[in-house]
Scaffold this active site. Structure first.
Site, PDB file in Angstrom:
ATOM      1  N   SER A  42       0.810  -1.238   0.023  1.00 32.76           N
ATOM      2  CA  SER A  42       0.136  -0.154  -0.016  1.00 32.76           C
ATOM      3  C   SER A  42       0.911   1.393  -0.119  1.00 32.76           C
ATOM      4  O   SER A  42       0.951   1.839   0.862  1.00 32.76           O
ATOM      5  CB  SER A  42      -0.984  -0.249   1.297  1.00 32.76           C
ATOM      6  OG  SER A  42      -0.145   0.320   2.517  1.00 32.76           O
ATOM      7  N   HIS A 156      -3.613  -6.004   2.440  1.00 30.39           N
ATOM      8  CA  HIS A 156      -2.632  -6.896   3.047  1.00 30.39           C
ATOM      9  C   HIS A 156      -3.370  -8.329   3.584  1.00 30.39           C
ATOM     10  O   HIS A 156      -2.774  -9.167   3.858  1.00 30.39           O
ATOM     11  CB  HIS A 156      -2.145  -6.519   4.507  1.00 30.39           C
ATOM     12  CG  HIS A 156      -1.109  -5.285   4.180  1.00 30.39           C
ATOM     13  ND1 HIS A 156      -0.498  -4.557   5.130  1.00 30.39           N
ATOM     14  CD2 HIS A 156      -0.463  -4.970   3.067  1.00 30.39           C
ATOM     15  CE1 HIS A 156       0.198  -3.567   4.621  1.00 30.39           C
ATOM     16  NE2 HIS A 156       0.328  -3.713   3.389  1.00 30.39           N
ATOM     17  N   GLU A 165      -4.513  -2.178   9.503  1.00 28.35           N
ATOM     18  CA  GLU A 165      -3.780  -2.651  10.562  1.00 28.35           C
ATOM     19  C   GLU A 165      -4.232  -2.248  11.880  1.00 28.35           C
ATOM     20  O   GLU A 165      -4.674  -1.050  12.049  1.00 28.35           O
ATOM     21  CB  GLU A 165      -2.061  -2.061  10.421  1.00 28.35           C
ATOM     22  CG  GLU A 165      -1.585  -2.425   9.149  1.00 28.35           C
ATOM     23  CD  GLU A 165      -0.182  -1.680   9.031  1.00 28.35           C
ATOM     24  OE1 GLU A 165       0.181  -1.232  10.122  1.00 28.35           O
ATOM     25  OE2 GLU A 165       0.367  -1.785   7.881  1.00 28.35           O
ATOM     26  N   GLU A 206       1.333  -9.484   7.067  1.00 26.41           N
ATOM     27  CA  GLU A 206       2.152  -8.855   7.975  1.00 26.41           C
ATOM     28  C   GLU A 206       2.161  -9.809   9.288  1.00 26.41           C
ATOM     29  O   GLU A 206       2.489  -9.659  10.622  1.00 26.41           O
ATOM     30  CB  GLU A 206       2.011  -7.349   8.403  1.00 26.41           C
ATOM     31  CG  GLU A 206       2.437  -6.649   7.430  1.00 26.41           C
ATOM     32  CD  GLU A 206       2.304  -5.084   7.528  1.00 26.41           C
ATOM     33  OE1 GLU A 206       1.965  -4.676   8.749  1.00 26.41           O
ATOM     34  OE2 GLU A 206       2.958  -4.405   6.800  1.00 26.41           O
ATOM     35  N   ASP A 244      -3.645   1.783  11.698  1.00 28.75           N
ATOM     36  CA  ASP A 244      -3.212   2.152  10.186  1.00 28.75           C
ATOM     37  C   ASP A 244      -4.430   1.783   9.554  1.00 28.75           C
ATOM     38  O   ASP A 244      -4.299   0.808   8.938  1.00 28.75           O
ATOM     39  CB  ASP A 244      -1.878   1.652  10.038  1.00 28.75           C
ATOM     40  CG  ASP A 244      -1.524   2.139   8.696  1.00 28.75           C
ATOM     41  OD1 ASP A 244      -2.171   3.180   8.003  1.00 28.75           O
ATOM     42  OD2 ASP A 244      -0.445   1.714   8.191  1.00 28.75           O
ATOM     43  N   GLU A 285      -2.598   6.137  12.062  1.00 28.07           N
ATOM     44  CA  GLU A 285      -1.628   6.428  11.054  1.00 28.07           C
ATOM     45  C   GLU A 285      -2.506   6.515   9.714  1.00 28.07           C
ATOM     46  O   GLU A 285      -3.473   5.576   9.565  1.00 28.07           O
ATOM     47  CB  GLU A 285      -0.613   5.276  11.006  1.00 28.07           C
ATOM     48  CG  GLU A 285       0.269   5.357   9.702  1.00 28.07           C
ATOM     49  CD  GLU A 285       1.219   3.964   9.763  1.00 28.07           C
ATOM     50  OE1 GLU A 285       1.322   3.393  10.773  1.00 28.07           O
ATOM     51  OE2 GLU A 285       1.400   3.556   8.699  1.00 28.07           O
ATOM     52  N   ASP A 312       1.872   8.412   6.809  1.00 29.05           N
ATOM     53  CA  ASP A 312       2.835   7.499   6.058  1.00 29.05           C
ATOM     54  C   ASP A 312       2.750   7.953   4.680  1.00 29.05           C
ATOM     55  O   ASP A 312       3.587   8.436   4.134  1.00 29.05           O
ATOM     56  CB  ASP A 312       2.208   6.086   6.522  1.00 29.05           C
ATOM     57  CG  ASP A 312       2.774   4.893   5.446  1.00 29.05           C
ATOM     58  OD1 ASP A 312       3.858   5.305   5.061  1.00 29.05           O
ATOM     59  OD2 ASP A 312       2.595   3.711   5.560  1.00 29.05           O
ATOM     60  N   LYS A 337      10.303   4.873   6.932  1.00 27.17           N
ATOM     61  CA  LYS A 337      10.438   3.680   5.973  1.00 27.17           C
ATOM     62  C   LYS A 337      11.691   4.291   5.124  1.00 27.17           C
ATOM     63  O   LYS A 337      11.562   4.670   4.204  1.00 27.17           O
ATOM     64  CB  LYS A 337       9.298   3.177   5.270  1.00 27.17           C
ATOM     65  CG  LYS A 337       8.101   2.799   6.089  1.00 27.17           C
ATOM     66  CD  LYS A 337       7.048   2.791   4.834  1.00 27.17           C
ATOM     67  CE  LYS A 337       5.651   1.983   5.593  1.00 27.17           C
ATOM     68  NZ  LYS A 337       4.293   2.358   4.891  1.00 27.17           N
ATOM     69  N   HIS A 365       8.802  -1.460   9.100  1.00 26.73           N
ATOM     70  CA  HIS A 365       8.904  -2.327   8.327  1.00 26.73           C
ATOM     71  C   HIS A 365       8.166  -1.974   6.924  1.00 26.73           C
ATOM     72  O   HIS A 365       7.496  -1.097   6.874  1.00 26.73           O
ATOM     73  CB  HIS A 365       8.541  -3.641   8.771  1.00 26.73           C
ATOM     74  CG  HIS A 365       7.205  -3.858   9.011  1.00 26.73           C
ATOM     75  ND1 HIS A 365       6.394  -5.244   9.096  1.00 26.73           N
ATOM     76  CD2 HIS A 365       6.278  -3.001   9.237  1.00 26.73           C
ATOM     77  CE1 HIS A 365       5.335  -4.841   9.421  1.00 26.73           C
ATOM     78  NE2 HIS A 365       5.071  -3.736   9.346  1.00 26.73           N
ATOM     79  N   LYS A 388       7.318  -0.455  14.220  1.00 32.90           N
ATOM     80  CA  LYS A 388       6.204  -1.386  14.088  1.00 32.90           C
ATOM     81  C   LYS A 388       6.763  -2.383  13.149  1.00 32.90           C
ATOM     82  O   LYS A 388       7.386  -2.013  12.142  1.00 32.90           O
ATOM     83  CB  LYS A 388       4.989  -0.714  13.326  1.00 32.90           C
ATOM     84  CG  LYS A 388       4.989  -0.134  12.064  1.00 32.90           C
ATOM     85  CD  LYS A 388       3.353   0.155  11.560  1.00 32.90           C
ATOM     86  CE  LYS A 388       3.556   0.418  10.103  1.00 32.90           C
ATOM     87  NZ  LYS A 388       2.103   0.648   9.528  1.00 32.90           N
TER      88      LYS A 388
END
Ligand code: PGA
Ligand code: ZN
Length: 419
Positions: A42, A156, A165, A206, A244, A285, A312, A337, A365, A388
């Site tokens: 994403s 995900h 998330e 994840e 998130d 997030e 993000d 990131k 990550h 995270k």
């Protein structure tokens, strides 16, 4: 002085069975160090570009032989047998060699792999742990609060959950080892809750569970039950929850599409406000889309004094965009990131800007990962206080958490949020 003798890359697999790069850097005296390059799903539209081969006959076009070729060829030719004053100077040479604003030509997957491998080689040559070698002058390293992504949705997971998330944040843990234990115990309790409800305990990208639930509030209620069932207190004294939603993925036509409802920015903001009252949500997030800057400003006005609001896709670890967001008060924290920007030096610069603005930061990550634990050291080095790395399960996720435990065991650093 930094002298690079050799630089080599090979095409390896990431945790989603997609190709990525492993880069090895060799310095004089037989010092070598390796780095594995992560990859997102994403992604923000303004991220530095991964170079993929596009040859449909191999890995559906996702091969990285061209990026590997750039490391072994053009980049090695330009940087080997040359002296640099520092990693920053090497990274500047990579940026110049690429010559594009977003590293399209050489590939950010090539440049970040080289930058990470050399950063690690520098630490090895100096006989220091990576976190110590990366720590900027004047910054006190600390062990970050791990954020365990235990329920996966969005892009995900194949379930119907729109939010990407749902994370456990053991803010009240005394040490990183106890925080990891808390994450693992609640993860186990959550598995039990899901099984009891007849829901799937299959995993998303994840390592979090991916049950067929569409309502984010229903997931939050399950998390609270699991935290209590595992014997922990909810909230900032115990285990809090971080979200998130990755809202860019469910934003279209100027509206947010969540669990069958269509919401305006203001309605989405009110939905979050309600969540923070009903549940121990401490951080959100990408609650709004990367293109909805006006919405972000209103979100900060509405919730910024009590909730961490992390950009993000909005900020993509890009110093120029972060500078603009700081001026506009469009967030109060940044996700960090390495591969969003493509070098270690630019990542450290993004982190410096956040630190000086009093913003919080969370090192992260990607959904596609390798067993490389570089980000654990980066989080410790920067003193940012948050990381995270997905669920407390699956090797590519636990590599980072285990590295933190090992750093703690020898370095006795403080644990917890910065400031
Ligand atoms: P990605 O997602 O690695 O798939 O981009 C992670 C995130 O959105 O934080
Ligand atoms: Zn995100």
């Amino acid at each position: 002085m930094l002298d690079i003798e050799t630089l080599t890359a090979v095409e390896i697999l990431d945790s989603r069975a997609r190709p990525t790069l492993a880069v090895t850097a060799g310095l004089p005296g037989g010092v070598t160090a390796r780095a594995g390059v992560p990859s997102g799903a994403s992604t923000g539209s303004r991220e530095a570009r991964e170079l993929r081969d596009g040859d449909k006959a191999r890995f559906g076009g996702l091969g990285v032989r061209r990026a590997v070729g750039h490391v072994n060829g053009e980049i090695a030719a330009a940087v080997c047998d040359r002296s640099f004053a520092s990693l920053a100077e090497l990274d500047a040479a990579l940026i110049e060699l690429d010559g594009t604003p977003d590293k399209t030509r050489l590939g950010a997957n090539a440049t970040v792999g080289v930058s990470m491998a050399v950063a690690r080689a520098v630490a090895v040559a100096a006989g220091r742990p990576l976190w110590q070698s990366l720590a900027p002058a004047g910054v006190t390293p600390r062990l970050p609060v791990p954020h365990f992504n235990v329920v996966n949705g969005g892009v995900h997971a194949p379930n119907r959950l729109d939010f990407q998330e749902f994370m456990l944040a053991p803010l009240g843990a005394p040490t990183v080892a106890e925080a990891v234990r808390a994450g693992a115990e609640v993860y186990a309790a959550l598995r039990g809750e899901l099984t009891g409800l007849g829901l799937s305990t299959g995993l998303g990208d994840e390592g979090g569970f991916a049950p067929e639930i569409d309502s984010p509030e229903e997931v939050l209620a399950l998390l609270v039950t699991a935290i209590e069932a595992a014997g922990y207190q909810t909230g900032r004294e115990g285990i809090a929850i971080a979200l998130d939603p990755a809202a860019s993925e469910f934003y279209s036509g100027g509206a947010y599409h969540v669990a069958g409802q269509t919401l305006s920015s203001d309605e989405m903001i009110e939905r979050y406000a309600e969540m923070t009252v009903r549940f121990p949500v401490w951080s959100i997030e990408d609650g709004l889309a990367e293109s909805d800057w006006d919405g972000w400003e209103r979100l900060i006005g509405r919730l910024g004094d009590r909730t961490q609001l992390v950009g993000d896709d909005l900020l993509v670890t890009n110093p120029a965009i972060i500078r603009e967001a700081i001026e506009r008060k469009a967030a109060n924290a940044a996700l960090i990131k390495l591969n969003q920007i493509g070098t270690v030096t630019e990542t450290l610069e993004a982190m410096r800007l956040c630190r000086e603005a009093g913003w919080a930061q969370m090192v992260s990550h990607r959904s596609g990962e390798t067993e490389d634990s570089f980000i654990a050291d980066l989080a410790v080095a920067s003193g940012c206080g948050q990381i995270k790395s997905g669920a407390p399960a699956r090797g590519e996720r636990t590599a980072k958490y285990n590295r933190l435990i090992e750093i703690e065991a020898v370095a006795h650093l403080p644990y917890g949020l910065a400031g």
